[in-house]
Design a protein around this motif. Sequence first.
Motif, PDB file in Angstrom:
ATOM      1  N   ASP A   1       0.596   9.143  -5.798  1.00  0.00           N
ATOM      2  CA  ASP A   1       1.343  10.766  -5.782  1.00  0.00           C
ATOM      3  C   ASP A   1       2.001  10.490  -6.868  1.00  0.00           C
ATOM      4  O   ASP A   1       1.881  12.245  -6.870  1.00  0.00           O
ATOM      5  CB  ASP A   1       2.065  10.522  -4.445  1.00  0.00           C
ATOM      6  CG  ASP A   1       2.208  11.914  -3.389  1.00  0.00           C
ATOM      7  OD1 ASP A   1       1.048  12.797  -3.829  1.00  0.00           O
ATOM      8  OD2 ASP A   1       3.074  11.356  -3.451  1.00  0.00           O
ATOM      9  N   SER A   2       3.252  10.479  -6.643  1.00  0.00           N
ATOM     10  CA  SER A   2       3.992  10.668  -7.996  1.00  0.00           C
ATOM     11  C   SER A   2       3.022  11.455  -8.968  1.00  0.00           C
ATOM     12  O   SER A   2       3.703  12.210 -10.629  1.00  0.00           O
ATOM     13  CB  SER A   2       5.094   9.720  -8.324  1.00  0.00           C
ATOM     14  OG  SER A   2       5.836  10.189  -9.336  1.00  0.00           O
ATOM     15  N   ALA A   3       2.439  10.000  -9.572  1.00  0.00           N
ATOM     16  CA  ALA A   3       1.758   9.723 -11.574  1.00  0.00           C
ATOM     17  C   ALA A   3       1.095  11.583 -11.204  1.00  0.00           C
ATOM     18  O   ALA A   3       0.553  12.081 -12.223  1.00  0.00           O
ATOM     19  CB  ALA A   3       0.815   9.029 -11.057  1.00  0.00           C
ATOM     20  N   TYR A   4      -0.315  11.870  -9.351  1.00  0.00           N
ATOM     21  CA  TYR A   4      -1.239  13.080  -9.480  1.00  0.00           C
ATOM     22  C   TYR A   4      -0.064  14.542  -9.559  1.00  0.00           C
ATOM     23  O   TYR A   4      -0.364  14.972 -10.435  1.00  0.00           O
ATOM     24  CB  TYR A   4      -1.616  12.775  -8.260  1.00  0.00           C
ATOM     25  CG  TYR A   4      -2.477  13.663  -8.089  1.00  0.00           C
ATOM     26  CD1 TYR A   4      -4.005  14.422  -8.542  1.00  0.00           C
ATOM     27  CD2 TYR A   4      -1.804  15.397  -6.880  1.00  0.00           C
ATOM     28  CE1 TYR A   4      -4.679  15.179  -8.927  1.00  0.00           C
ATOM     29  CE2 TYR A   4      -2.924  16.405  -6.758  1.00  0.00           C
ATOM     30  CZ  TYR A   4      -4.568  16.126  -7.720  1.00  0.00           C
ATOM     31  OH  TYR A   4      -4.716  17.408  -7.419  1.00  0.00           O
ATOM     32  N   ASP A   5       1.211  13.780  -9.155  1.00  0.00           N
ATOM     33  CA  ASP A   5       2.086  15.569  -8.848  1.00  0.00           C
ATOM     34  C   ASP A   5       2.532  15.572 -10.436  1.00  0.00           C
ATOM     35  O   ASP A   5       1.745  17.060 -11.438  1.00  0.00           O
ATOM     36  CB  ASP A   5       3.126  15.447  -8.316  1.00  0.00           C
ATOM     37  CG  ASP A   5       3.095  15.037  -7.167  1.00  0.00           C
ATOM     38  OD1 ASP A   5       1.734  15.816  -6.533  1.00  0.00           O
ATOM     39  OD2 ASP A   5       3.576  14.684  -5.544  1.00  0.00           O
TER      40      ASP A   5
ATOM     41  N   VAL B   1       0.454  -1.697  -0.297  1.00  0.00           N
ATOM     42  CA  VAL B   1      -0.098   0.240   0.169  1.00  0.00           C
ATOM     43  C   VAL B   1       0.793   0.852  -0.227  1.00  0.00           C
ATOM     44  O   VAL B   1       0.408   2.630  -0.564  1.00  0.00           O
ATOM     45  CB  VAL B   1      -0.842  -0.086   1.258  1.00  0.00           C
ATOM     46  CG1 VAL B   1      -1.923   1.332   1.632  1.00  0.00           C
ATOM     47  CG2 VAL B   1      -2.366  -1.202   0.714  1.00  0.00           C
ATOM     48  N   VAL B   2       1.987   1.358   0.411  1.00  0.00           N
ATOM     49  CA  VAL B   2       2.743   2.515   0.782  1.00  0.00           C
ATOM     50  C   VAL B   2       3.657   2.989  -0.509  1.00  0.00           C
ATOM     51  O   VAL B   2       3.639   3.997  -1.116  1.00  0.00           O
ATOM     52  CB  VAL B   2       3.971   1.930   2.330  1.00  0.00           C
ATOM     53  CG1 VAL B   2       5.084   3.265   1.889  1.00  0.00           C
ATOM     54  CG2 VAL B   2       3.619   2.384   3.605  1.00  0.00           C
ATOM     55  N   ARG B   3       3.504   2.239  -1.052  1.00  0.00           N
ATOM     56  CA  ARG B   3       4.114   1.934  -2.914  1.00  0.00           C
ATOM     57  C   ARG B   3       3.474   2.477  -3.658  1.00  0.00           C
ATOM     58  O   ARG B   3       3.641   2.887  -4.268  1.00  0.00           O
ATOM     59  CB  ARG B   3       5.100   0.263  -3.031  1.00  0.00           C
ATOM     60  CG  ARG B   3       6.333  -0.155  -2.452  1.00  0.00           C
ATOM     61  CD  ARG B   3       7.143  -0.764  -3.080  1.00  0.00           C
ATOM     62  NE  ARG B   3       6.502  -1.884  -3.150  1.00  0.00           N
ATOM     63  CZ  ARG B   3       6.749  -3.508  -2.172  1.00  0.00           C
ATOM     64  NH1 ARG B   3       7.386  -3.583  -1.497  1.00  0.00           N
ATOM     65  NH2 ARG B   3       5.509  -4.376  -2.085  1.00  0.00           N
TER      66      ARG B   3
ATOM     67  N   ALA C   1      -2.669   3.518 -10.893  1.00  0.00           N
ATOM     68  CA  ALA C   1      -2.220   2.997  -9.380  1.00  0.00           C
ATOM     69  C   ALA C   1      -3.110   3.383  -7.958  1.00  0.00           C
ATOM     70  O   ALA C   1      -3.911   2.650  -7.340  1.00  0.00           O
ATOM     71  CB  ALA C   1      -1.047   4.311  -8.640  1.00  0.00           C
ATOM     72  N   VAL C   2      -4.396   3.898  -8.676  1.00  0.00           N
ATOM     73  CA  VAL C   2      -5.816   3.568  -8.181  1.00  0.00           C
ATOM     74  C   VAL C   2      -6.532   1.999  -8.191  1.00  0.00           C
ATOM     75  O   VAL C   2      -6.571   1.905  -6.811  1.00  0.00           O
ATOM     76  CB  VAL C   2      -7.148   5.137  -8.574  1.00  0.00           C
ATOM     77  CG1 VAL C   2      -8.218   3.890  -8.088  1.00  0.00           C
ATOM     78  CG2 VAL C   2      -6.150   6.407  -8.371  1.00  0.00           C
TER      79      VAL C   2
ATOM     80  N   ASP D   1       0.228   9.669 -20.459  1.00  0.00           N
ATOM     81  CA  ASP D   1       1.171   8.723 -19.846  1.00  0.00           C
ATOM     82  C   ASP D   1       0.764   8.868 -18.106  1.00  0.00           C
ATOM     83  O   ASP D   1       0.400   7.635 -17.634  1.00  0.00           O
ATOM     84  CB  ASP D   1       2.527   8.820 -20.144  1.00  0.00           C
ATOM     85  CG  ASP D   1       3.203   7.949 -21.362  1.00  0.00           C
ATOM     86  OD1 ASP D   1       1.633   7.335 -22.101  1.00  0.00           O
ATOM     87  OD2 ASP D   1       3.744   8.528 -22.190  1.00  0.00           O
ATOM     88  N   ALA D   2       1.046   9.168 -18.133  1.00  0.00           N
ATOM     89  CA  ALA D   2       0.699  10.405 -16.232  1.00  0.00           C
ATOM     90  C   ALA D   2      -0.456  10.356 -15.800  1.00  0.00           C
ATOM     91  O   ALA D   2      -0.916   8.931 -14.923  1.00  0.00           O
ATOM     92  CB  ALA D   2       1.080  11.552 -16.238  1.00  0.00           C
TER      93      ALA D   2
END
Length: 239
Positions: free
Chosen positions: A150-154, A142-144, A212-213, A204-205
Amino acid sequence: MELRRVQREVSAARQVLALSWHGSQGDFIAADDDFLRVAEIPDRSKLLADLESSPAVQRANGMRLRTEQELRLARAEGVVDPTLSLGVRRDEDADDHALVAEISVPLPLFDRNRGAIAAVRSRLDKAREEENAARLDLERKVVRGWSKLDSAYDEVVSLHDEVIPAAEETFEGIRYGYQAGKFGLLDVLDAEQSLFAAKSLKIDALLAYHRAVLELERLLGRNVPTSVQYLNFSKYEDK
């Protein structure tokens, strides 16, 4: 050619997925969500607050509970049951009948089901360790997964708010300069290619965000709580 390749991959993936329930490709319907809509991601602590309802932890928890029941049963089988017997005896001297009750309790000098109890206890220790391991493994995943989300959203927000507007501004300026004779055609094509590359990165993002979701929802066995505020990029896209 790239579009046809992806379409073939989608068709093959649908057929493979349908085989899991002996269905056909015709069982699928189109997704009704908007690919260009993203929501602010939840705090990591909210995802880690309740891992007990996840399928992995529930499965390990069920194994432990079942082994605990086996231990209680093994202990019960090791308890000696007394035997009660009733009868009628005739007293010849008094010429009368009497009710006689007898209780017998075997002496378990050698075997009280100790072997079976020890075996079940060993399995119970293993089940508890596996339950703890499943919980820790899920927490790591879950942390990964949250980090990827978080990275994809940013990246989506950065590309949409900063990179693409800057590339569009550059392209428009060079195209205007080309019309005025200040830039060559290659300069226009380079600027246009940079703009297209930025838009491709955003796609791609977005794909990484939605994947990820879905991965987090698969791990947790429930919907990922997100903000009610959505960032809908579809209205900014070129038709």
